[in-house]
Every structure is written in structure tokens, then in C-alpha cells.
Motif scaffolding. Sequence first.
Motif, short mmCIF file in Angstrom:
data_model
loop_
_atom_site.label_atom_id
_atom_site.label_comp_id
_atom_site.label_asym_id
_atom_site.label_seq_id
_atom_site.Cartn_x
_atom_site.Cartn_y
_atom_site.Cartn_z
N LEU A 176 0.33 -10.00 4.60
CA LEU A 176 0.09 -8.94 3.45
C LEU A 176 -0.31 -7.75 3.77
N ILE A 177 0.13 -6.57 3.18
CA ILE A 177 -0.45 -5.34 3.19
C ILE A 177 -0.58 -4.95 1.78
N VAL A 178 -1.68 -4.10 1.52
CA VAL A 178 -2.30 -3.82 0.17
C VAL A 178 -1.88 -2.21 -0.12
N ASP A 179 -1.81 -1.88 -1.15
CA ASP A 179 -1.82 -0.44 -1.61
C ASP A 179 -2.48 -0.20 -3.07
N ALA A 180 -3.88 0.18 -2.69
CA ALA A 180 -4.62 0.63 -3.88
C ALA A 180 -4.22 1.75 -4.67
N ASN A 181 -3.53 2.76 -4.13
CA ASN A 181 -2.84 3.90 -4.91
C ASN A 181 -4.07 4.88 -5.44
N GLU A 182 -5.23 4.88 -4.75
CA GLU A 182 -6.27 5.82 -4.96
C GLU A 182 -7.12 4.89 -6.07
N GLY A 183 -7.04 3.62 -6.11
CA GLY A 183 -7.71 3.03 -7.36
C GLY A 183 -9.17 2.52 -7.13
N TRP A 184 -9.43 2.60 -5.75
CA TRP A 184 -10.98 2.06 -5.69
C TRP A 184 -11.99 3.05 -5.71
N ASN A 185 -13.15 2.88 -5.44
CA ASN A 185 -14.12 3.81 -5.45
C ASN A 185 -15.20 3.56 -4.36
N THR A 202 -3.23 -7.13 6.71
CA THR A 202 -3.26 -6.30 7.96
C THR A 202 -3.18 -4.86 7.78
N LEU A 203 -3.24 -4.39 6.37
CA LEU A 203 -3.23 -2.93 6.46
C LEU A 203 -3.48 -2.80 4.95
N ILE A 204 -4.08 -1.64 4.78
CA ILE A 204 -4.53 -1.14 3.25
C ILE A 204 -4.38 0.21 3.23
N GLU A 205 -3.31 0.68 2.15
CA GLU A 205 -3.19 2.09 1.98
C GLU A 205 -4.05 2.59 0.96
N ARG A 221 -14.30 -0.71 8.65
CA ARG A 221 -13.15 -1.03 8.12
C ARG A 221 -12.52 -2.24 8.98
N PRO A 222 -12.68 -3.46 8.30
CA PRO A 222 -12.24 -4.52 8.77
C PRO A 222 -10.73 -4.70 9.05
N VAL A 223 -10.13 -4.07 8.08
CA VAL A 223 -8.59 -4.04 7.89
C VAL A 223 -8.36 -2.72 8.33
N PRO A 224 -7.18 -2.12 9.05
CA PRO A 224 -6.84 -0.92 9.28
C PRO A 224 -6.70 -0.33 7.81
N VAL A 225 -6.94 1.26 7.68
CA VAL A 225 -6.48 1.81 6.51
C VAL A 225 -5.64 2.82 6.77
N CYS A 226 -4.75 3.06 5.78
CA CYS A 226 -3.54 3.94 5.96
C CYS A 226 -3.47 5.16 5.02
N ASP A 245 -6.75 4.85 10.25
CA ASP A 245 -6.15 4.34 11.24
C ASP A 245 -4.62 4.59 11.32
N ALA A 246 -4.12 4.92 10.19
CA ALA A 246 -2.58 4.87 10.16
C ALA A 246 -2.17 6.13 9.29
N VAL A 247 -0.91 6.33 9.17
CA VAL A 247 -0.36 7.24 8.11
C VAL A 247 0.98 6.64 7.56
#
Length: 331
Positions: A176-185, A202-205, A221-226, A245-247
Motif C-alpha cells: 500500500l502507498i497513500v496519497d493525501a493530496n494535501e488533505g492533512w494538517n 510503504t510511502l505517503i504522498e 516520519r515512520p513511513v517515507p514521505v514523497c 524522502d522522495a519526489v
Amino acid sequence: MVNPNALRLTVTAETWPIAGQFTISRGAKTEAIVVVAELSDGRFRGRGECVPYSRYGESPAAVAAVLRQFASPVADGLTRIELQRAMPAGAARNALDCAFWDLEAKRTGQPVYSLARLPPPRPLITAYTISLGTPEAMARAAHDAAGRQLLKIKLGAEGDPARLAAIRAAAPEAELIVDANEGWNPDNLAGNLASCAQAGVTLIEQPLPADADEALRAVARPVPVCADESAHDRASLSALSGKYDAVNIKLDKTGGLTEALAMAEEARQRGLSTMAGCMVATSLSMAPAMLVAQTARVADLDGPLLLARDRAEGLVYEGSLVYPPLPALWG
């Protein structure tokens, strides 16, 4: 006098229906609108496709208008390299840049990967996107796609931990990878990161808005952030240090394959892993991105799978694998 050998630029906006509805934290849509640039010398043609994105102040009409303004410079001999300075990064330049690459491949009989001095592309595992919805709806979608190796989960709304738990239960074996699309705060960031770690993400966008991502420096950041919306081209990479950690490299942000390849190389030199992403679009958009994805940690090139139909001679998807394009499509 008109030059009979001058390149002709044709610009077309197209609408492609989405299969069902595609929903992220910023809203939902039922169709993808793309803009196609075609270059022709009377014998060969090259095509490139882009997806104007309102998040970046783009619209199909405005992007098409910008491209049409370049008909004269193209006819006067504008080159792909000169284009990088003549037009800013963004969707419009992406379409024209990729059309230049495709035309050169058709004219020379060499595939784009050879022209770019890259090894032959290989099939890749691509992510498959689960749209934002209720935990129950997302769990059903994840269950239906549980045979896929990599699922991309759209989050960014109240109740994301419950969504994650339901999805993980429905697809226990999938990465699983996650994409929050700027939705968190900043207030819910740590809790959501912890939920992602618990679910084995394994990755959060892009968890935070691009203009408020400084909070990433101060949180574990317990999970790499992209970075996605926070990164567009090489000029934006320096600001990512200590936060990401990623782009995610998308051709509609970089302004085409030329800058995307250069950005991927510089990102690696800076110690950032890369992701090759896409918008919801046809295989004509995915084809050049396949070359960027060859060295990426994650390939997210499922745009055509979200459409009701794709172009003729589109990319071949076989389970979780996506195969390189045929020359009839691009490159």
C-alpha cells in the motif's frame, strides 16, 4: 515565403470518460480532459498529451491557447532544447516536448530511449488507485483489486485511520502507498502517519499543503514521505531537504520528458528516491513517463485503467504489469 519543410503544430482538446468516478480530497470527476499537440512535417508526425490541472492554475482552454501561440515559432524552426527556455514548466510544454521526442523517433527510426541514451524499457509493476470514499466503499474496491501487487490509496479527509484499517483488512497481501493530496494538517499529521505505519504503508504522498509543509521537519516520519504538489522541476528540489524522502515526478509538472529525466537524475544525486506519477489520462500520456519510471522506486501509471476506454494501440496492462509502448502509440 512559406517554408514547405516547416513543421505544422496542431492542438486538440479531447474528453475521455472515466469508468465510474475518480475522487480525491479536492473533489470528484467523471471525465478526463486532455490536450494533444501534434507536430507534422508532411511525412512523419509526433504526438504528446498533457492534462491541464486547475490546482496549478491551468485549464484546457488556456493550455491549448498557449500551445497555439507556438505554431509560428515551431514553423520557424524552434527546437526541443530551445523549447525548455521558451516555455515554462507545466502541462503545455509537456505536450509539445513529448511531441518533439516522438517526431524525432519517427524521423530517425530510433526509439526515444535510444535517442535519450537510455537502456530499453522493461515492463513495470504499476500502482492501481483506490479513490477516496467511505471505509466500506474503499474496502470493497480494495478487495476487488486485492490481486494487484501495489495499491495507491487516496486519503486526505476526516476518518482516514478507519479507511486504512478497512483497506488493509480487505487486501492483506498488497503493498500500500497513500496519497493525501494535501488533505492533512499539522494537528492530525502524526496520528495519520502512525496509522499508515500500523497498516504497513510503504510511502505517503504529499500529506500537507505545499505552502504548509514545514511541519514535516519537526515530526518523526515512520513511513517515507514523497513530495508531489511541493515539487515540479529541478528548481524545486532544494526546498525538499529535511522534509521529504522522495519526489513524485510527473511530466505535466516538469513540462515534459526532457526535464523529467534531468530531474530524476538530480533527485537521485540529492539522495531522494523517485516515483513516476501520472494524471488520469490516456496511454499517450503514460508512454513517455514509462522511461522515467524505469529507475523509480514506484511507478504509478494506471491512468488508462481508470478510463472507460483508451486509445487504439494503447499500453498493454497485464495484471499489475504495464508494458512499454509500441511505436504506433509513441516513441
